[in-house]
Design a protein around this motif. Structure first.
Motif, short mmCIF file in Angstrom:
data_model
loop_
_atom_site.label_atom_id
_atom_site.label_comp_id
_atom_site.label_asym_id
_atom_site.label_seq_id
_atom_site.Cartn_x
_atom_site.Cartn_y
_atom_site.Cartn_z
N ASP A 151 -4.94 1.93 7.62
CA ASP A 151 -6.04 1.33 8.11
C ASP A 151 -6.27 -0.94 8.26
OD1 ASP A 151 -8.06 3.04 7.90
OD2 ASP A 151 -9.05 2.62 5.70
N ALA A 152 -4.64 -1.27 6.88
CA ALA A 152 -4.20 -2.52 7.00
C ALA A 152 -4.31 -3.05 8.36
CB ALA A 152 -3.05 -2.95 6.56
N MET A 153 -2.94 -1.67 9.75
CA MET A 153 -1.87 -2.51 10.52
C MET A 153 -3.56 -2.27 11.72
SD MET A 153 1.29 -2.33 10.55
CE MET A 153 1.34 -1.46 11.73
N LYS A 154 -4.36 -1.04 11.61
CA LYS A 154 -5.25 -1.15 12.60
C LYS A 154 -6.09 -3.09 12.76
CE LYS A 154 -9.61 1.41 13.90
NZ LYS A 154 -10.43 2.84 14.09
N ARG A 155 -6.38 -2.74 11.00
CA ARG A 155 -6.71 -4.54 11.21
C ARG A 155 -6.25 -5.89 11.45
NH1 ARG A 155 -7.83 -3.69 6.05
NH2 ARG A 155 -5.79 -4.66 4.96
N HIS A 156 -4.70 -5.25 11.54
CA HIS A 156 -3.83 -6.96 12.06
C HIS A 156 -3.79 -6.61 13.41
CE1 HIS A 156 -4.18 -8.89 8.00
NE2 HIS A 156 -3.52 -7.60 7.64
N SER A 157 -4.20 -5.58 13.86
CA SER A 157 -3.58 -4.83 15.61
C SER A 157 -4.70 -5.85 16.07
CB SER A 157 -3.58 -3.34 15.82
OG SER A 157 -2.35 -3.38 15.34
N ASN A 158 -5.85 -6.77 15.64
CA ASN A 158 -6.63 -7.65 17.04
C ASN A 158 -5.82 -8.64 17.40
OD1 ASN A 158 -8.50 -5.06 15.73
ND2 ASN A 158 -9.02 -6.55 13.73
N PHE A 159 -7.16 -9.23 18.56
CA PHE A 159 -6.36 -10.15 18.84
C PHE A 159 -6.15 -11.37 18.29
CE2 PHE A 159 -7.11 -14.57 20.50
CZ PHE A 159 -6.60 -14.16 21.77
N PHE A 160 -4.53 -12.18 18.29
CA PHE A 160 -4.39 -13.36 17.64
C PHE A 160 -3.61 -14.15 18.98
CE2 PHE A 160 -1.26 -15.38 14.87
CZ PHE A 160 -1.91 -15.60 13.75
N ASN A 161 -3.88 -15.81 18.38
CA ASN A 161 -2.83 -15.96 19.26
C ASN A 161 -2.89 -17.42 18.95
OD1 ASN A 161 -1.37 -16.95 21.63
ND2 ASN A 161 -3.12 -17.97 22.25
N THR A 162 -1.24 -17.96 18.68
CA THR A 162 -0.98 -19.28 17.25
C THR A 162 0.54 -19.48 18.27
OG1 THR A 162 -1.58 -20.35 16.17
CG2 THR A 162 -0.57 -18.73 16.06
N THR A 163 0.77 -20.63 18.05
CA THR A 163 1.80 -20.97 17.73
C THR A 163 2.87 -20.38 16.67
OG1 THR A 163 0.88 -23.47 18.29
CG2 THR A 163 3.10 -22.92 18.20
N GLU A 194 -3.50 -9.69 1.27
CA GLU A 194 -3.38 -8.53 1.01
C GLU A 194 -2.98 -8.40 -0.07
OE1 GLU A 194 -3.67 -6.05 3.20
OE2 GLU A 194 -4.28 -7.15 4.91
N TYR A 195 -2.77 -9.06 -0.69
CA TYR A 195 -1.96 -8.03 -2.16
C TYR A 195 -2.94 -8.48 -3.26
CZ TYR A 195 3.34 -8.15 -1.85
OH TYR A 195 4.15 -7.85 -2.08
N GLU A 196 -3.83 -9.37 -2.91
CA GLU A 196 -4.90 -9.50 -3.38
C GLU A 196 -6.31 -9.24 -3.32
OE1 GLU A 196 -6.99 -13.92 -2.92
OE2 GLU A 196 -5.09 -14.35 -3.76
N ARG A 197 -5.47 -7.80 -2.64
CA ARG A 197 -6.93 -7.28 -2.24
C ARG A 197 -7.01 -6.08 -2.65
NH1 ARG A 197 -7.29 -2.52 0.82
NH2 ARG A 197 -9.28 -1.88 2.00
N LYS A 198 -4.86 -5.55 -3.26
CA LYS A 198 -4.96 -4.79 -3.18
C LYS A 198 -5.19 -4.29 -5.14
CE LYS A 198 -2.71 -0.89 -4.84
NZ LYS A 198 -2.84 0.19 -4.66
N ALA A 199 -5.14 -6.00 -5.34
CA ALA A 199 -4.80 -5.56 -7.19
C ALA A 199 -6.51 -5.59 -7.36
CB ALA A 199 -4.63 -7.28 -7.78
N ALA A 200 -7.54 -6.36 -6.41
CA ALA A 200 -8.92 -6.36 -7.09
C ALA A 200 -9.71 -5.15 -6.56
CB ALA A 200 -10.37 -6.99 -5.57
N TYR A 216 0.68 -1.27 0.13
CA TYR A 216 0.12 -0.09 -0.26
C TYR A 216 0.73 1.31 0.07
CZ TYR A 216 -3.22 -3.44 1.18
OH TYR A 216 -4.07 -4.21 1.72
N GLY A 217 1.83 0.87 -0.32
CA GLY A 217 2.68 2.49 0.19
C GLY A 217 3.24 3.16 1.31
N LYS A 218 4.21 3.84 2.06
CA LYS A 218 4.42 3.96 3.05
C LYS A 218 3.76 4.90 3.85
CE LYS A 218 9.29 2.37 3.92
NZ LYS A 218 10.50 2.99 3.66
N GLU A 219 2.96 4.68 4.85
CA GLU A 219 2.31 6.03 5.11
C GLU A 219 1.22 6.52 4.64
OE1 GLU A 219 4.56 9.44 6.92
OE2 GLU A 219 6.42 7.93 8.39
N THR A 220 0.72 5.62 3.20
CA THR A 220 -0.77 6.08 3.04
C THR A 220 -1.99 5.03 4.00
OG1 THR A 220 -0.82 4.14 3.03
CG2 THR A 220 0.43 5.45 1.02
#
Length: 287
Positions: free
Chosen positions: A68-80, A95-101, A59-63
């Motif tokens: 929005d993507a950083m916020k989306r990936h800051s939610n709860f997550f827990n795995t090995t 994420e690449y597919e999202r950008k292309a779409a 998406y480019g730096k500081e766009t």
């Protein structure tokens, strides 16, 4: 999950050399997954940190899309962490597919990316914990203890090597599979129950390893011998061996497990065992 989010192979933007470079970055970035944990998000914050360079490339730096993507990936997550490269590779390709779409003027369900993470983190944590804790760590500990008890420096060195080399190989394998197989394979595996079967099998193998280590490394026997008169003696250890060899180490292990499961106070348990050993030795029950 919408059709736009389901991939059955590598994303065109990650073909060839770009895919290999991305895979290497996925493995090395994944090492930071446990760097910072919180009670509310566990690995959520570090997952976003791990994703940062990939999102900058997409998406480019500081766009606005990057934040929005950083916020989306800051939610709860827990795995090995060992299994996370698989999830990470899928998320990066999505994420690449999202950008292309979006560039092509098509719709993309952003929630599908988060849904994939939530759907996979539990099953993959079950498989990863079974491998890392239930099998690999126990196996390497058993190998290392044998050398350490002899005072050899190979003990801790072998633990680090035998544990971390398979760990890294599994991370590489998971990342490669995530890049090539895609989320369509994961959906089929979850629906067919294959992941649940793998987890159950690894748990059984882990319990077998625990039993083998108990018999090999837990030493507990009694030296109590009673004089019954007329030259007859009662050897308690011999009687116990006739009932079941290793019954005392097994019983001690099960008692410790039951205590830890109920109270979870390992330091107090070690103190109890230390005091009990001194008392039983003073009474002549143990040698």
């Amino acid at each position: 999950m919408t059709n736009a989010a389901v991939t059955t192979g590598a994303t065109p933007a990650l073909d060839g050399q770009a895919q290999k470079k991305t895979l290497r970055r996925i493995i090395t970035r994944n090492w930071w997954l446990l760097f910072v944990n919180s009670y509310t998000k566990l690995e959520g914050t570090t997952f976003a940190h791990v994703m940062m360079p990939f999102l900058e490339d997409i998406y480019g730096k500081e766009t606005d899309e990057f934040y929005d993507a950083m916020k989306r990936h800051s939610n709860f997550f827990n795995t090995t962490p060992m299994m996370n490269p698989f999830i990470l590779a899928l998320v990066v390709t999505m994420e690449y597919e999202r950008k292309a779409a979006l560039d092509a003027g098509k719709d993309f369900d952003d929630n599908s990316i988060e849904s994939l993470k939530v759907a996979l983190m539990g099953p993959f944590a079950g498989i990863g914990d079974s491998i890392a804790v239930g099998v690999l760590r126990i196996l390497t500990t058993g190998i290392a203890l044998g050398f350490s008890q002899q005072g050899l420096w190979l003990g801790p060195v072998l633990f680090l090597v035998v544990y971390n080399v398979p760990n890294l190989l599994i991370q590489w394998l998971m990342g490669t599979m995530g890049m090539k197989l895609g989320s369509g394979f994961v959906a089929e595996a979850l629906e067919s129950g294959m992941i649940a079967s793998i987890t159950k099998g690894l748990n059984v193998l882990g319990m077998l390893m625990v039993g083998a280590m108990t018999a090999s490394f837990v030493g507990f026997s009694t030296s109590l011998v009673l004089d019954m008169g007329n030259g007859v003696t009662f050897d308690l250890q011999s009687v116990l061996n006739q009932i079941m060899p290793g019954i005392l180490p097994l019983g001690l292990t099960l008692l410790c497990f039951a205590y830890l499961r109920k109270h979870n106070r390992p330091m107090l348990l070690m103190l109890i065992l230390f005091v009990a050993a001194i008392a039983l030795t003073a009474l002549g029950v143990c040698g």
